[in-house]
Design an enzyme around this catalytic site. Structure first.
Site, PDB file in Angstrom:
ATOM      1  N   LYS A  42     -12.050   6.337 -20.086  1.00 18.14           N
ATOM      2  CA  LYS A  42     -10.878   5.343 -19.452  1.00 18.14           C
ATOM      3  C   LYS A  42     -11.244   4.535 -18.435  1.00 18.14           C
ATOM      4  O   LYS A  42     -11.102   4.808 -16.932  1.00 18.14           O
ATOM      5  CB  LYS A  42      -9.414   6.602 -19.264  1.00 18.14           C
ATOM      6  CG  LYS A  42      -8.457   5.613 -18.621  1.00 18.14           C
ATOM      7  CD  LYS A  42      -7.848   6.438 -17.419  1.00 18.14           C
ATOM      8  CE  LYS A  42      -6.741   5.856 -17.119  1.00 18.14           C
ATOM      9  NZ  LYS A  42      -6.890   3.482 -16.904  1.00 18.14           N
TER      10      LYS A  42
ATOM     11  N   GLY B  15     -12.187   5.962  -7.633  1.00 19.95           N
ATOM     12  CA  GLY B  15     -10.434   5.291  -7.229  1.00 19.95           C
ATOM     13  C   GLY B  15     -10.161   5.357  -6.058  1.00 19.95           C
ATOM     14  O   GLY B  15     -10.402   6.330  -5.413  1.00 19.95           O
ATOM     15  N   SER B  16      -9.254   5.489  -6.349  1.00 13.23           N
ATOM     16  CA  SER B  16      -7.419   5.810  -4.842  1.00 13.23           C
ATOM     17  C   SER B  16      -8.256   7.360  -4.612  1.00 13.23           C
ATOM     18  O   SER B  16      -7.871   8.237  -5.046  1.00 13.23           O
ATOM     19  CB  SER B  16      -6.262   5.162  -4.741  1.00 13.23           C
ATOM     20  OG  SER B  16      -5.852   6.443  -5.726  1.00 13.23           O
TER      21      SER B  16
ATOM     22  N   GLY C 250      -7.490  10.589  -7.040  1.00 12.48           N
ATOM     23  CA  GLY C 250      -8.530  11.113  -6.408  1.00 12.48           C
ATOM     24  C   GLY C 250      -8.194  13.101  -6.348  1.00 12.48           C
ATOM     25  O   GLY C 250      -8.599  13.635  -6.829  1.00 12.48           O
TER      26      GLY C 250
ATOM     27  N   GLU D 112     -15.514   9.934  -6.392  1.00 12.47           N
ATOM     28  CA  GLU D 112     -16.035   8.890  -5.241  1.00 12.47           C
ATOM     29  C   GLU D 112     -14.449   8.032  -4.915  1.00 12.47           C
ATOM     30  O   GLU D 112     -13.987   7.247  -5.728  1.00 12.47           O
ATOM     31  CB  GLU D 112     -16.645   8.234  -5.666  1.00 12.47           C
ATOM     32  CG  GLU D 112     -17.443   7.746  -4.806  1.00 12.47           C
ATOM     33  CD  GLU D 112     -17.002   6.748  -3.934  1.00 12.47           C
ATOM     34  OE1 GLU D 112     -16.846   6.672  -2.292  1.00 12.47           O
ATOM     35  OE2 GLU D 112     -17.180   5.020  -4.525  1.00 12.47           O
TER      36      GLU D 112
ATOM     37  N   CYS E 124     -15.722  -0.292  -1.603  1.00 13.19           N
ATOM     38  CA  CYS E 124     -15.204   1.447  -0.980  1.00 13.19           C
ATOM     39  C   CYS E 124     -16.560   1.399  -0.087  1.00 13.19           C
ATOM     40  O   CYS E 124     -16.044   2.126   1.375  1.00 13.19           O
ATOM     41  CB  CYS E 124     -15.913   2.617  -1.757  1.00 13.19           C
ATOM     42  SG  CYS E 124     -16.516   2.651  -2.449  1.00 13.19           S
TER      43      CYS E 124
ATOM     44  N   GLN F  66      -3.368  -5.652  -4.924  1.00  9.83           N
ATOM     45  CA  GLN F  66      -3.667  -5.332  -4.318  1.00  9.83           C
ATOM     46  C   GLN F  66      -3.628  -6.746  -3.228  1.00  9.83           C
ATOM     47  O   GLN F  66      -3.699  -6.433  -1.507  1.00  9.83           O
ATOM     48  CB  GLN F  66      -5.208  -5.797  -4.379  1.00  9.83           C
ATOM     49  CG  GLN F  66      -6.800  -5.402  -4.176  1.00  9.83           C
ATOM     50  CD  GLN F  66      -6.077  -3.833  -4.233  1.00  9.83           C
ATOM     51  OE1 GLN F  66      -5.407  -3.037  -4.608  1.00  9.83           O
ATOM     52  NE2 GLN F  66      -6.831  -3.047  -2.947  1.00  9.83           N
TER      53      GLN F  66
ATOM     54  N   GLU G 107      -7.269   2.698   4.512  1.00  7.16           N
ATOM     55  CA  GLU G 107      -8.560   1.801   3.689  1.00  7.16           C
ATOM     56  C   GLU G 107      -7.627   0.956   3.489  1.00  7.16           C
ATOM     57  O   GLU G 107      -6.175   1.083   2.627  1.00  7.16           O
ATOM     58  CB  GLU G 107      -8.953   2.192   2.222  1.00  7.16           C
ATOM     59  CG  GLU G 107      -9.310   1.394   1.539  1.00  7.16           C
ATOM     60  CD  GLU G 107     -10.467   2.100   0.446  1.00  7.16           C
ATOM     61  OE1 GLU G 107     -10.073   2.916   0.040  1.00  7.16           O
ATOM     62  OE2 GLU G 107     -11.382   2.256  -0.043  1.00  7.16           O
TER      63      GLU G 107
HETATM   64  N1  LIG Z   1     -13.377   3.937  -4.091  1.00  9.13           N
HETATM   65  C1  LIG Z   1     -13.654   2.901  -4.797  1.00  9.13           C
HETATM   66  O1  LIG Z   1     -14.399   2.349  -4.948  1.00  9.13           O
HETATM   67  C2  LIG Z   1     -11.622   2.669  -5.363  1.00  9.13           C
HETATM   68  C3  LIG Z   1     -10.621   2.977  -4.269  1.00  9.13           C
HETATM   69  N2  LIG Z   1      -9.606   2.143  -4.000  1.00  9.13           N
HETATM   70  C4  LIG Z   1      -8.352   2.830  -3.298  1.00  9.13           C
HETATM   71  O2  LIG Z   1      -7.022   2.673  -4.308  1.00  9.13           O
HETATM   72  C5  LIG Z   1      -5.984   1.655  -3.857  1.00  9.13           C
HETATM   73  C6  LIG Z   1      -5.257   1.563  -5.465  1.00  9.13           C
HETATM   74  O3  LIG Z   1      -6.084   1.188  -6.552  1.00  9.13           O
HETATM   75  P1  LIG Z   1      -5.770   2.129  -7.850  1.00  9.13           P
HETATM   76  O4  LIG Z   1      -6.378   1.259  -8.374  1.00  9.13           O
HETATM   77  O5  LIG Z   1      -4.542   1.699  -7.943  1.00  9.13           O
HETATM   78  O6  LIG Z   1      -6.338   3.047  -7.625  1.00  9.13           O
HETATM   79  P2  LIG Z   1      -6.272   4.314  -8.728  1.00  9.13           P
HETATM   80  O7  LIG Z   1      -6.384   5.900  -7.892  1.00  9.13           O
HETATM   81  O8  LIG Z   1      -5.053   4.716  -9.278  1.00  9.13           O
HETATM   82  O9  LIG Z   1      -6.850   3.859 -10.373  1.00  9.13           O
HETATM   83  C7  LIG Z   1      -8.352   4.180 -10.532  1.00  9.13           C
HETATM   84  C8  LIG Z   1      -7.883   5.455 -11.548  1.00  9.13           C
HETATM   85  O10 LIG Z   1      -7.171   5.891 -12.369  1.00  9.13           O
HETATM   86  C9  LIG Z   1      -6.304   6.190 -13.135  1.00  9.13           C
HETATM   87  N3  LIG Z   1      -5.704   6.463 -13.216  1.00  9.13           N
HETATM   88  C10 LIG Z   1      -4.435   6.318 -12.099  1.00  9.13           C
HETATM   89  N4  LIG Z   1      -3.351   7.212 -12.039  1.00  9.13           N
HETATM   90  C11 LIG Z   1      -3.896   8.115 -12.859  1.00  9.13           C
HETATM   91  C12 LIG Z   1      -3.531   9.750 -12.662  1.00  9.13           C
HETATM   92  N5  LIG Z   1      -1.944  10.277 -12.399  1.00  9.13           N
HETATM   93  N6  LIG Z   1      -4.515  10.262 -13.300  1.00  9.13           N
HETATM   94  C13 LIG Z   1      -5.427   9.765 -13.317  1.00  9.13           C
HETATM   95  N7  LIG Z   1      -5.896   8.891 -13.491  1.00  9.13           N
HETATM   96  C14 LIG Z   1      -4.996   7.633 -12.847  1.00  9.13           C
HETATM   97  C15 LIG Z   1      -6.501   4.482 -12.994  1.00  9.13           C
HETATM   98  O11 LIG Z   1      -5.391   3.869 -14.157  1.00  9.13           O
HETATM   99  P3  LIG Z   1      -4.817   2.416 -14.093  1.00  9.13           P
HETATM  100  O12 LIG Z   1      -6.012   1.537 -14.458  1.00  9.13           O
HETATM  101  O13 LIG Z   1      -4.623   2.486 -15.589  1.00  9.13           O
HETATM  102  O14 LIG Z   1      -3.940   2.690 -13.406  1.00  9.13           O
HETATM  103  C16 LIG Z   1      -8.437   3.757 -13.081  1.00  9.13           C
HETATM  104  O15 LIG Z   1      -8.612   3.707 -14.154  1.00  9.13           O
HETATM  105  C17 LIG Z   1      -7.022   0.583  -3.913  1.00  9.13           C
HETATM  106  O16 LIG Z   1      -6.536  -0.287  -2.671  1.00  9.13           O
HETATM  107  C18 LIG Z   1      -7.944   1.180  -2.745  1.00  9.13           C
HETATM  108  O17 LIG Z   1      -7.875   1.379  -1.183  1.00  9.13           O
HETATM  109  C19 LIG Z   1      -9.461   1.579  -5.689  1.00  9.13           C
HETATM  110  C20 LIG Z   1     -10.178   1.403  -6.142  1.00  9.13           C
HETATM  111  C21 LIG Z   1     -11.297   2.533  -6.523  1.00  9.13           C
HETATM  112  O1  LIG Z   2     -21.180  -1.215  -2.431  1.00 12.48           O
HETATM  113  C1  LIG Z   2     -21.536  -1.029  -3.787  1.00 12.48           C
HETATM  114  O2  LIG Z   2     -22.006  -2.061  -4.527  1.00 12.48           O
HETATM  115  C2  LIG Z   2     -20.425  -0.164  -4.353  1.00 12.48           C
HETATM  116  C3  LIG Z   2     -19.404   0.298  -4.093  1.00 12.48           C
HETATM  117  C4  LIG Z   2     -18.257   0.810  -5.136  1.00 12.48           C
HETATM  118  O3  LIG Z   2     -19.340   1.874  -5.412  1.00 12.48           O
HETATM  119  C5  LIG Z   2     -17.251   0.708  -5.172  1.00 12.48           C
HETATM  120  O4  LIG Z   2     -16.473  -0.066  -3.830  1.00 12.48           O
HETATM  121  O5  LIG Z   2     -16.046   1.664  -5.706  1.00 12.48           O
END
Ligand SMILES: NC(=O)C1=CN([C@@H]2O[C@H](COP(=O)(O)OP(=O)(O)OC[C@H]3O[C@@H](n4cnc5c(N)ncnc54)[C@H](OP(=O)(O)O)[C@@H]3O)[C@@H](O)[C@H]2O)C=CC1
Ligand SMILES: O=C(O)CCC(=O)C(=O)O
Length: 490
Positions: A181, A234-235, A239, A256, A290, A337, A391
């Site tokens: 997904k 993701g967030s 997580g 992660e 990240c 964002q 973050e």
């Molecule tokens: N570590 C990293 O690389 C990342 C960190 N972030 C951080 O997170 C913040 C928010 O970003 P955001 O995109 O909202 O991150 P999310 O954690 O909401 O999204 C990441 C993934 O999880 C999915 N998701 C959202 N809610 C659920 C749930 N309840 N159960 C299972 N899966 C879910 C999302 O789907 P959908 O897109 O459909 O909502 C997406 O595929 C950013 O501002 C940043 O700080 C964000 C992205 C990457």
């Molecule tokens: O720095 C990178 O290339 C990877 C970063 C990453 O994994 C992320 O932002 O989720």
């Protein structure tokens, strides 16, 4: 002459080897953050029942996929890499249009995807166990890696090619089947990546792709009792939901999440190299990594020089539509964002930090319909401020002045996160102290905070990551379990 009407393509779910319409009949527009009026493609808002169908397909495919053997699974990944290479330009352009990073960055990410596929394709020819001497001289004892079974993969929008591939490729080569997904924000790019797996001839049910809201499709996936593993990027908030659901169901998981990555610059650093590393680490991909640099901790003897050089160089950054080759920094990936970034800039000012560069939304002329913000630099930041702790995931850095290497490391560690950390110095003792004392999974000396090599373990400490490391050989620890075998001839 009648002008042709440009139709917007709907990207379907890929379940059990077929591209399928969702029964929901609902679609979401994926828009270009450089111009919100441009629809890049449409994706479906799928249902919980369709998540079950995808899991069912992956479950039915898992025995044959395992029995195909690691070598043959690897050979298929070579074919996927070739398909991705054929489609490199289209996928990279889609990535830029859908997520906003510049075209050279998008091409680089897609090339990285190809390299990851080839790395794990070669895993197909590497050992899947060890022979261990038995206390019984008539016995042969060895370990054999075996797949988990069905793995759920949930990915974010910031690396819609590299992150799915660094999860899907090891999952597949080690014998798992997958339900993937993607983030809705960049699901069109993700669908095009999945098309490469289809074109390579992956057997049906081995990789299933389902789009839809995180709160519906993601939630159904993480709460399924039929998964054997789940990997998430993701967030921190989401997580924690994944961890809770996976623990309750006894499903192996890997997370992660965020970072608040520091760069320390000591008095004996090379200023130009440090400033180049800070700018690239903080502002490439509009700070949406990240591993992005967000705190710049500078020793007092070099502080003014670093600050002045930063101000001189940041002024040269061209912000705009990443498809244009003159542009260095693209827009934020979404309006959400952008608003988060603007909100943190306000919070920083309210907390008493001094905004010494940028931080304003750009809206004139060709910027009017995009999510653009100027790169921002704060000084007079203290470690307890929210902009030094939370973050932001945008092009914002906080300058913090310190007097010694010990203080610098203490400030660097004063956060819940621990993904990446850099030090600029010419003193080997300072470098060794940093390597020893810093709380981060990625430790970098005289190199920017954001730089990931696909053959090395990737992951963080504290709230940044949970579970075993991703990428390189380390990925095997998550995607397999070990059988210890003892065999005698009678
Ligand atoms: N570590 C990293 O690389 C990342 C960190 N972030 C951080 O997170 C913040 C928010 O970003 P955001 O995109 O909202 O991150 P999310 O954690 O909401 O999204 C990441 C993934 O999880 C999915 N998701 C959202 N809610 C659920 C749930 N309840 N159960 C299972 N899966 C879910 C999302 O789907 P959908 O897109 O459909 O909502 C997406 O595929 C950013 O501002 C940043 O700080 C964000 C992205 C990457
Ligand atoms: O720095 C990178 O290339 C990877 C970063 C990453 O994994 C992320 O932002 O989720």
């Amino acid at each position: 002459m009648v002008e042709a009407i440009k139709t917007v393509e709907v990207f379907k779910n890929y379940i059990n080897g077929e591209w399928k319409d969702s029964i929901s009949g609902q679609i979401t527009n994926s828009i270009n953050p450089a111009n919100k009026n441009e629809i890049v493609g449409q994706v479906q808002s799928s249902t919980i029942e369709e998540v079950d169908d995808a899991i069912q397909a992956a479950t039915e495919a898992k025995v044959n996929w395992r029995k195909l053997g690691q070598y043959n699974r690897g050979q298929l990944l070579y074919k996927v890499a070739n398909e991705l290479e054929k489609n490199l330009n289209d996928i990279a352009e889609t990535l830029t249009k859908e997520m906003g990073k510049t075209l050279p960055e998008a091409i680089g990410e897609t090339q990285r995807g190809i390299a990851i596929l080839r790395y794990y394709a070669a895993e197909g020819m590497r050992k899947d166990g060890d022979v261990i001497p038995s206390s019984d001289q008539d016995a042969l004892m060895f370990t054999k890696r075996t797949p988990l079974g069905v793995v759920g993969i949930i990915t974010p929008w910031n690396f819609p090619v590299a992150i799915p591939i660094w999860k899907i490729a090891p999952a597949l080569v080690y014998g798992n089947t997958v339900v993937f997904k993607p983030a809705t924000e960049s699901a069109v790019t993700a669908a095009k990546v999945v098309q490469c797996f289809e074109q390579a001839g992956l057997p049906k049910g081995v990789l299933n792709f389902i789009t839809g809201k995180g709160s519906v499709v993601g939630d159904a996936l993480i709460n399924s009792t039929k998964l054997n593993g789940i990997t998430f990027t993701g967030s921190e908030y989401t997580g924690k939901l994944v961890a809770k659901a996976a623990s309750a169901n006894g499903v192996k998981y890997q997370l992660e999440m965020g970072g608040k990555n520091p760069v320390i610059v000591l008095n004996d650093a090379d200023p130009k190299s440090a400033v180049d590393g800070i700018l690239s680490g903080a502002f490439k991909s509009t700070g949406q990594k990240c591993t992005a640099t967000s705190r710049v901790i500078v020793q007092e003897g070099i502080y003014e020089e670093i600050k002045n050089l930063l101000l001189k160089e940041v002024g040269k950054i061209t912000v705009g539509n990443g498809i244009d080759t003159e542009i260095w920094m693209g827009p934020c990936a979404s309006e959400n964002q952008l608003n988060t970034v603007l909100e943190y800039i306000k919070i920083g000012q309210e907390e008493g930090a001094n905004l010494i560069f940028g931080g304003k939304r750009i809206t004139d002329n060709e910027y009017a319909n995009g999510f653009y913000v100027e790169p921002a630099i704060f000084e007079d930041v203290t470690s307890s401020m929210r902009i030094a702790q939370e973050e932001i995931f945008g092009p914002v850095i906080a300058l913090i002045k310190v007097s010694s290497v010990e203080e610098a490391i203490d400030v660097a560690n004063d956060t819940d996160f621990g993904l990446s950390a850099s030090l600029y110095t010419s003193n080997i003792s300072s470098a060794l102290a940093f390597i020893d004392d810093i709380e981060a999974g990625l430790v970098r000396v005289n190199a920017e905070s954001a730089g990931v090599e696909l053959q090395a373990p990737f992951g963080g400490m504290k709230s940044s990551s949970t579970g075993t490391r991703e990428q390189g050989e380390a990925a095997k620890e998550f995607y397999t379990q070990t059988k210890t075998v003892l065999i005698k001839n009678k």
